[in-house]
Write an enzyme that holds these catalytic residues in place. Sequence first.
Site, PDB file in Angstrom:
ATOM      1  N   ASP A   1       2.812  14.542   1.190  1.00  0.00           N
ATOM      2  CA  ASP A   1       0.882  15.590   1.499  1.00  0.00           C
ATOM      3  C   ASP A   1       0.132  15.495   2.459  1.00  0.00           C
ATOM      4  OD1 ASP A   1       0.247  13.637  -0.535  1.00  0.00           O
ATOM      5  OD2 ASP A   1      -2.303  14.163  -0.302  1.00  0.00           O
TER       6      ASP A   1
ATOM      7  N   GLY B   1      -4.758  -5.329  -4.482  1.00  0.00           N
ATOM      8  CA  GLY B   1      -5.303  -4.156  -5.454  1.00  0.00           C
ATOM      9  C   GLY B   1      -3.927  -2.527  -5.476  1.00  0.00           C
ATOM     10  N   HIS B   2      -4.923  -2.112  -6.600  1.00  0.00           N
ATOM     11  CA  HIS B   2      -4.228  -1.215  -6.613  1.00  0.00           C
ATOM     12  C   HIS B   2      -5.471   0.006  -6.506  1.00  0.00           C
ATOM     13  CE1 HIS B   2       0.058  -2.226  -6.816  1.00  0.00           C
ATOM     14  NE2 HIS B   2      -0.539  -3.058  -7.916  1.00  0.00           N
TER      15      HIS B   2
ATOM     16  N   ASP C   1       0.909  -1.339   0.159  1.00  0.00           N
ATOM     17  CA  ASP C   1      -0.147   0.217   0.114  1.00  0.00           C
ATOM     18  C   ASP C   1       0.746   0.834  -0.190  1.00  0.00           C
ATOM     19  OD1 ASP C   1      -2.079  -1.353   0.270  1.00  0.00           O
ATOM     20  OD2 ASP C   1      -1.598  -1.385   2.665  1.00  0.00           O
ATOM     21  N   GLU C   2       2.017   1.336  -0.487  1.00  0.00           N
ATOM     22  CA  GLU C   2       2.670   2.320  -0.272  1.00  0.00           C
ATOM     23  C   GLU C   2       1.972   3.464  -1.814  1.00  0.00           C
ATOM     24  OE1 GLU C   2       4.209  -0.466  -1.032  1.00  0.00           O
ATOM     25  OE2 GLU C   2       5.696  -1.316   0.387  1.00  0.00           O
TER      26      GLU C   2
ATOM     27  N   LYS D   1       2.254   2.425  -5.115  1.00  0.00           N
ATOM     28  CA  LYS D   1       3.081   1.540  -6.133  1.00  0.00           C
ATOM     29  C   LYS D   1       2.046   2.082  -7.432  1.00  0.00           C
ATOM     30  CE  LYS D   1       3.317  -2.575  -4.397  1.00  0.00           C
ATOM     31  NZ  LYS D   1       2.490  -2.402  -3.277  1.00  0.00           N
TER      32      LYS D   1
ATOM     33  N   GLY E   1      -0.193  14.103  -3.677  1.00  0.00           N
ATOM     34  CA  GLY E   1      -1.403  13.374  -4.190  1.00  0.00           C
ATOM     35  C   GLY E   1      -1.298  12.553  -5.124  1.00  0.00           C
TER      36      GLY E   1
ATOM     37  N   GLN F   1       2.101  -6.174  -3.173  1.00  0.00           N
ATOM     38  CA  GLN F   1       2.568  -5.608  -1.627  1.00  0.00           C
ATOM     39  C   GLN F   1       3.664  -5.281  -1.134  1.00  0.00           C
ATOM     40  OE1 GLN F   1       1.303  -9.961  -2.454  1.00  0.00           O
ATOM     41  NE2 GLN F   1      -0.722  -8.997  -1.688  1.00  0.00           N
TER      42      GLN F   1
ATOM     43  N   ASN G   1      -4.791 -10.064  -4.259  1.00  0.00           N
ATOM     44  CA  ASN G   1      -4.850  -9.483  -2.491  1.00  0.00           C
ATOM     45  C   ASN G   1      -4.622  -8.146  -2.280  1.00  0.00           C
ATOM     46  OD1 ASN G   1      -3.129 -10.752  -3.713  1.00  0.00           O
ATOM     47  ND2 ASN G   1      -2.420 -11.815  -1.321  1.00  0.00           N
TER      48      ASN G   1
ATOM     49  N   THR H   1       2.778 -13.147   3.687  1.00  0.00           N
ATOM     50  CA  THR H   1       2.330 -12.977   2.303  1.00  0.00           C
ATOM     51  C   THR H   1       3.206 -14.826   2.257  1.00  0.00           C
ATOM     52  OG1 THR H   1       1.259 -12.353   0.257  1.00  0.00           O
ATOM     53  CG2 THR H   1       4.050 -11.639   0.670  1.00  0.00           C
TER      54      THR H   1
HETATM   55  P1  GDP Z   1      -0.293  -0.003  -4.482  1.00  0.00           P
HETATM   56  O1  GDP Z   1      -0.534  -0.818  -3.628  1.00  0.00           O
HETATM   57  O2  GDP Z   1       1.123   0.596  -3.517  1.00  0.00           O
HETATM   58  O3  GDP Z   1      -0.635   0.121  -4.952  1.00  0.00           O
HETATM   59  O4  GDP Z   1      -1.179   1.118  -2.876  1.00  0.00           O
HETATM   60  P2  GDP Z   1      -2.907   1.084  -2.872  1.00  0.00           P
HETATM   61  O5  GDP Z   1      -3.409   1.797  -4.646  1.00  0.00           O
HETATM   62  O6  GDP Z   1      -2.965   0.028  -2.036  1.00  0.00           O
HETATM   63  O7  GDP Z   1      -2.454   2.972  -1.839  1.00  0.00           O
HETATM   64  C1  GDP Z   1      -2.437   3.857  -2.275  1.00  0.00           C
HETATM   65  C2  GDP Z   1      -3.810   5.217  -1.873  1.00  0.00           C
HETATM   66  O8  GDP Z   1      -3.166   6.292  -1.852  1.00  0.00           O
HETATM   67  C3  GDP Z   1      -4.631   4.643  -3.447  1.00  0.00           C
HETATM   68  O9  GDP Z   1      -5.365   5.001  -3.045  1.00  0.00           O
HETATM   69  C4  GDP Z   1      -3.653   6.346  -4.309  1.00  0.00           C
HETATM   70  O10 GDP Z   1      -4.203   6.814  -5.197  1.00  0.00           O
HETATM   71  C5  GDP Z   1      -3.320   6.694  -3.182  1.00  0.00           C
HETATM   72  N1  GDP Z   1      -2.257   7.734  -3.104  1.00  0.00           N
HETATM   73  C6  GDP Z   1      -0.858   7.414  -3.602  1.00  0.00           C
HETATM   74  N2  GDP Z   1       0.139   8.773  -3.697  1.00  0.00           N
HETATM   75  C7  GDP Z   1      -0.288   9.349  -3.316  1.00  0.00           C
HETATM   76  C8  GDP Z   1       0.293  10.965  -2.505  1.00  0.00           C
HETATM   77  O11 GDP Z   1       1.096  10.972  -2.993  1.00  0.00           O
HETATM   78  N3  GDP Z   1      -0.802  10.707  -1.590  1.00  0.00           N
HETATM   79  C9  GDP Z   1      -1.740  10.504  -1.562  1.00  0.00           C
HETATM   80  N4  GDP Z   1      -2.773  11.052  -0.914  1.00  0.00           N
HETATM   81  N5  GDP Z   1      -2.435   9.434  -2.181  1.00  0.00           N
HETATM   82  C10 GDP Z   1      -1.890   8.515  -2.556  1.00  0.00           C
END
Ligand code: GDP
Length: 424
Positions: free
Chosen positions: A331, A40-41, A13-14, A16, A408, A222, A38, A237
């Site tokens: 942010d 999602g992005h 959830d970084e 990515k 953002g 992950q 498991n 995981t």
């Molecule tokens: P991933 O699995 O690493 O891709 O992470 P997720 O998609 O599960 O979670 C990242 C969440 O943060 C998503 O809802 C993105 O739209 C959001 N996001 C990504 N970068 C930023 C950021 O710099 N600021 C904010 N506020 N949200 C972000």
Amino acid sequence: MAVVIVVGVQWGDEGKGKIVDLLTEKARLVVRWAGGANAGHTLVVDGKKYVTRLIPSGVLREGVTCVLGEGMVIDPAVLVDEIRTFKAQGFIAAGRDLVVAERAHLTLPHHLEIDRLREERPGGIGTTKKGIGPSYESKAARVGVRVGDLLRPDRFRARVEALTTALAPYIRELGGSAPSVAEVTKKYLALGEELRPFVGDASRIVHDAVVRRDNVLFEGAQGVMLDIDHGTYPFVTSSSTTAGGACAGLGIGPTKIDRVLGVAKGYATRVGAGPFPTELNEEVGELLRKRGNEFGSVTGRPRRCGWMDVAAVRLAIRLSGIEAIALTKLDVMAGLDRVRLCVGYRLGGKTLDEMPVDLDDLAAAEPIFEELPGWPELAGSSIPPAAAGFVERVSALTGIPVWATSWGAGRLQTIVTQDPFSAS
Ligand code: GDP
């Protein structure tokens, strides 16, 4: 750009998805190598939100082929649903837009049932209940059913029968009942027909692209800290989340990889059980959770929030050979008076520069924090000086450059300070 692996350096959830989506502008292939539904992005493009489950983040780019590699476990019901959703929005228009490895294993109702039943009992590790762990267990026990089997009805029926024979006693022991072979066969063969145009030899397709010198992006699911071998076992995981996993998952030799990049949040989050020494259980944690919308994109569960653990990031950088990182969600931290970084641990009179992964050591270790000034919201396109100080400190403490900061969810809310492919 050549062949690049992108991994999350924390617990997933970084952000990515967003960073990979940015990088896919130059990619021909975007490849996932492990995990399943498991991971999602969430992608935000032109103010519109898209959620992926199995398909890599390249799905929104024209001319990009998304590849689901051999090391993944694929729930055909989820994948067909995802394909239909993206098709309806004008993506995955041609067969070549998506390749699903015929040797990837399937997540079937048996696996979902086992995951659910286990998580409902005391001692569950907090999985996403998407059947991922049990699917990998079947694979390792050699009773798994693979994507290619879906295209051969007789073989599929026989494999489902064998899987059911193997798992039914265990499912009964957990208090459930095994799914009907006839029903699973009927439903999944129909799903297989929808997947047929996409099924192929992913390893060969990726290899040929690498040989052609196409730009290929491997997208991690992950984070490195959840790696089955190197993470805080058993709170991990069930697959390899390190960059090396990409080679194993796709059958691509390590000599073919040009670059490894990482993605880290400016703070840390973790879903499910397991040690998390920098966890913030008070106001600031709640604020980060709310402002950062830290709720699982697959399960909706609230994520635990804490300060960035540079000692854990260092470990992830070593385990994956990461050469540069992007820092996201700065942010979300804006407006805090002071921010903190965990720069190491004290354990038994010693100072550790990496997070210990043994659970007892981790419980006994005391994080060492460094405090830095907070920063205001981004105004315009230049990073507030205090945030720049934070970024520089992360870079100095990890020993690698920060090539971009994210402010953002949108594609444009990113400040790229270095070409990630030349940063070193
Ligand atoms: P991933 O699995 O690493 O891709 O992470 P997720 O998609 O599960 O979670 C990242 C969440 O943060 C998503 O809802 C993105 O739209 C959001 N996001 C990504 N970068 C930023 C950021 O710099 N600021 C904010 N506020 N949200 C972000």
